[in-house]
Design an enzyme around this catalytic site. Sequence first.
Site, PDB file in Angstrom:
ATOM      1  N   CYS A 105     -11.599  26.690  10.822  1.00  0.00           N
ATOM      2  CA  CYS A 105     -12.714  25.994  11.473  1.00  0.00           C
ATOM      3  C   CYS A 105     -12.511  25.975  12.999  1.00  0.00           C
ATOM      4  CB  CYS A 105     -12.873  24.605  10.876  1.00  0.00           C
ATOM      5  SG  CYS A 105     -14.550  24.004  11.072  1.00  0.00           S
ATOM      6  N   GLN A 147     -12.531  29.041  15.973  1.00  0.00           N
ATOM      7  CA  GLN A 147     -13.230  28.939  17.260  1.00  0.00           C
ATOM      8  C   GLN A 147     -12.288  29.230  18.432  1.00  0.00           C
ATOM      9  OE1 GLN A 147     -15.136  25.044  17.075  1.00  0.00           O
ATOM     10  NE2 GLN A 147     -16.469  25.675  15.397  1.00  0.00           N
ATOM     11  N   GLY A 154     -10.412  20.407  13.741  1.00  0.00           N
ATOM     12  CA  GLY A 154     -10.320  19.230  14.598  1.00  0.00           C
ATOM     13  C   GLY A 154     -11.587  19.067  15.408  1.00  0.00           C
ATOM     14  N   GLU A 170      -8.794  25.249   2.639  1.00  0.00           N
ATOM     15  CA  GLU A 170      -7.727  24.382   2.110  1.00  0.00           C
ATOM     16  C   GLU A 170      -8.224  23.424   1.033  1.00  0.00           C
ATOM     17  OE1 GLU A 170      -8.961  24.305   5.186  1.00  0.00           O
ATOM     18  OE2 GLU A 170      -9.018  22.292   6.048  1.00  0.00           O
ATOM     19  N   HIS A 177     -13.316  25.587   5.498  1.00  0.00           N
ATOM     20  CA  HIS A 177     -12.070  24.877   5.204  1.00  0.00           C
ATOM     21  C   HIS A 177     -11.568  25.313   3.831  1.00  0.00           C
ATOM     22  CE1 HIS A 177     -11.899  22.074   8.579  1.00  0.00           C
ATOM     23  NE2 HIS A 177     -13.209  22.026   8.501  1.00  0.00           N
ATOM     24  N   LEU A 206       1.758   3.257  -2.361  1.00  0.00           N
ATOM     25  CA  LEU A 206       2.705   3.409  -3.469  1.00  0.00           C
ATOM     26  C   LEU A 206       2.457   4.699  -4.238  1.00  0.00           C
ATOM     27  CD1 LEU A 206       3.030  -0.108  -5.141  1.00  0.00           C
ATOM     28  CD2 LEU A 206       4.618   1.071  -3.624  1.00  0.00           C
ATOM     29  N   ASP A 246      -5.924  -8.434  -1.497  1.00  0.00           N
ATOM     30  CA  ASP A 246      -6.752  -8.201  -0.300  1.00  0.00           C
ATOM     31  C   ASP A 246      -8.078  -8.934  -0.477  1.00  0.00           C
ATOM     32  OD1 ASP A 246      -4.827  -6.399   0.453  1.00  0.00           O
ATOM     33  OD2 ASP A 246      -6.007  -4.592   0.011  1.00  0.00           O
ATOM     34  N   ASP A 261      -7.587  11.077  -1.240  1.00  0.00           N
ATOM     35  CA  ASP A 261      -7.120  11.052  -2.628  1.00  0.00           C
ATOM     36  C   ASP A 261      -7.958  11.967  -3.522  1.00  0.00           C
ATOM     37  OD1 ASP A 261      -4.747   9.530  -3.014  1.00  0.00           O
ATOM     38  OD2 ASP A 261      -5.854   7.737  -2.433  1.00  0.00           O
ATOM     39  N   LYS A 318      12.508  -7.293 -19.120  1.00  0.00           N
ATOM     40  CA  LYS A 318      12.168  -8.478 -18.328  1.00  0.00           C
ATOM     41  C   LYS A 318      10.707  -8.402 -17.856  1.00  0.00           C
ATOM     42  CE  LYS A 318      13.948 -10.966 -14.311  1.00  0.00           C
ATOM     43  NZ  LYS A 318      14.858 -10.840 -13.159  1.00  0.00           N
ATOM     44  N   PRO A 330       8.324  -9.212  -7.045  1.00  0.00           N
ATOM     45  CA  PRO A 330       7.045  -8.765  -6.484  1.00  0.00           C
ATOM     46  C   PRO A 330       6.077  -8.292  -7.574  1.00  0.00           C
ATOM     47  CG  PRO A 330       8.883  -7.842  -5.240  1.00  0.00           C
ATOM     48  CD  PRO A 330       9.474  -8.493  -6.452  1.00  0.00           C
ATOM     49  N   SER A 379       0.866  -1.185   0.000  1.00  0.00           N
ATOM     50  CA  SER A 379       0.000   0.000   0.000  1.00  0.00           C
ATOM     51  C   SER A 379       0.904   1.236   0.000  1.00  0.00           C
ATOM     52  CB  SER A 379      -0.924  -0.019   1.212  1.00  0.00           C
ATOM     53  OG  SER A 379      -0.159  -0.152   2.377  1.00  0.00           O
TER      54      SER A 379
HETATM   55  N1  GLN Z   1     -15.183  20.593  16.258  1.00  0.00           N
HETATM   56  C1  GLN Z   1     -15.577  21.834  15.705  1.00  0.00           C
HETATM   57  C2  GLN Z   1     -17.029  21.818  15.277  1.00  0.00           C
HETATM   58  O1  GLN Z   1     -17.626  20.801  15.120  1.00  0.00           O
HETATM   59  C3  GLN Z   1     -14.690  22.216  14.545  1.00  0.00           C
HETATM   60  C4  GLN Z   1     -14.755  21.244  13.396  1.00  0.00           C
HETATM   61  C5  GLN Z   1     -13.628  21.403  12.426  1.00  0.00           C
HETATM   62  O2  GLN Z   1     -12.615  22.006  12.722  1.00  0.00           O
HETATM   63  N2  GLN Z   1     -13.775  20.811  11.256  1.00  0.00           N
HETATM   64  O3  GLN Z   1     -17.605  22.864  15.072  1.00  0.00           O
END
Ligand code: GLN
Length: 546
Positions: free
Chosen positions: A382, A386, A355, A510, A508, A15, A147, A71, A223, A190, A13
């Site tokens: 996000c 906060q 997070g 990003e 977000h 790769l 797998d 991905d 080969k 392999p 995996s």
């Molecule tokens: N945990 C926070 C919320 O639910 C922020 C979520 C996040 O950063 N994606 O609002």
Amino acid sequence: MTKFVFVTGGVSSSLGKGLTASSLGRLLKLRGVSVTMAKLDPYINVDPGTMNPGEHGEVFVTEDGGETDLDLGHYERFIDVNLTRSSNATTGSIYSSVIAKERRGDYLGKTVQVIPHVTDEIKERVKRLAVEDVDVVIIEIGGTVGDIEIVPFLEAIRQLRSDVGRQNVCYLHLTLVPYLAPSGEQKTKPTQHSVTELRSRGIQPDAIVCRSDQPISDGLKRKISLLCDVPIEAVISAVDAGNIYEIPLVLHEEGLDAYVCTTLGIDLDEHRIDLSEWENIVTRAAMADRKIKIGIIGKYVNLPDAYLSVVESLRHAGFHHAVNVELDWIDAEYVPGLLETDRLRNLDGIVIPGGFGERGVEGMIVAAKYARESAIPCLGLCLGLQVMVVDVARHLAGLDRASSHEVDSQTPHPVIALMDEQSSVIDLGGTMRLGAYPAMLTPGTQVAGFYGTEVVSERHRHRYEVNPRYRSRLEAAGLCCSGNSPDGRLVEFIELPGHPFWVGTQAHPEFKSRPERPHPLFRELVAAALERAEGREPHLIELDLH
Ligand code: GLN
């Protein structure tokens, strides 16, 4: 007729199937072929939304709110197309459709089986992507041949060849060619075994992409060609690249895109490639002669893939300014202990990414405060927004023990809280706000200047919001809510007047950055960090609070 390329992997995996598939996608696009991409994941989770980012990597959010495999982020960045949730299917999602159909009686009393019912559902998902203006659908199959879970997927893509016609399907198999130091040789065994495994499922690969740390010699290619029964020009040497955006150039040099086009009957004269645009990106990256250091202060810092799109967005911004962005991964829990050290002081910029849950949040609040007081450019994403709001509440607005309800359900000042539909605060529940939402930026603010427009759309994935009950107190303390939901109820962007860059977004951003088009917030964060790195006089905070 839409054509299909299926990308499978063998031997090991990780790769880089996703990057290989994405690079091929870009090369086809540079030939004027319209491409879409998808990933079939053999795991049983219905989607990756519930998976721990510390183990599985980031959850990539699509415009329509799909929580998908990381991905898909590579696909979007390489082919520059916004995908939808239908570009990711898992065993779990496929079985739930099949079981729902069975409960509805759609199978008319038949015994429901892996073949044909599950395989039909897989084929259905793949064929759905073949809409009118798409010339080629590239499908990556997650996992590795051999797998247990991958078998129905291999069977489905095998059948698809006769369903849509042999000339419309190309199978690409990615393997590892390891170098054994004691014998000083690259080994093909392999690869042979993994091709044998693929063949045992009825699939003869059209081309084999060999991953290795050294280029594969012509002798070795011969080969592999002989033993795996593919023409020599279909054995592609994909040697490790220093920068992932070089991979399309490496694969083109090896003739991959031309070979795939020939297999699919795509006329090479009608579809000549123009690499200049992509070469520009790679050249800019190579030109970078300056360096900045950005600290990523999060809770999953042991697995950088947990913040993959954040890292790529910073790199895109680096390409734009021709600067190398060096990352310092800082576990948020350790931040309070780092305040007196050079580790934070030496940062040119900080990103506090998203997070969930309590761990690390207090450290992130300390980091937001440190960045604010030391004039270090800081971007909160996000959860990052906060914690910045909590910092302002506690340390500028005098709201003692202010917090997010997610972190402290007993807080006297829940400045971040769950909202119900009327935007009144509720204690429990709360559904996730997912996918693209518009925001209105306040003219004259930093954020409006960065975007250069007043209406923007960004992708979201969160439950909690800035609590409207506290908004006026936060604003009186100096916080500027520079972007809001169109109805004005939800805070989407914040900034701090007088600070060089202390910006947060509930979204977000990003997920929308591209190598050739860095996201404005990352672009400007890097610009501010560069200014700090080059030792220009930092703007000091002069908050006029009253
Ligand atoms: N945990 C926070 C919320 O639910 C922020 C979520 C996040 O950063 N994606 O609002």
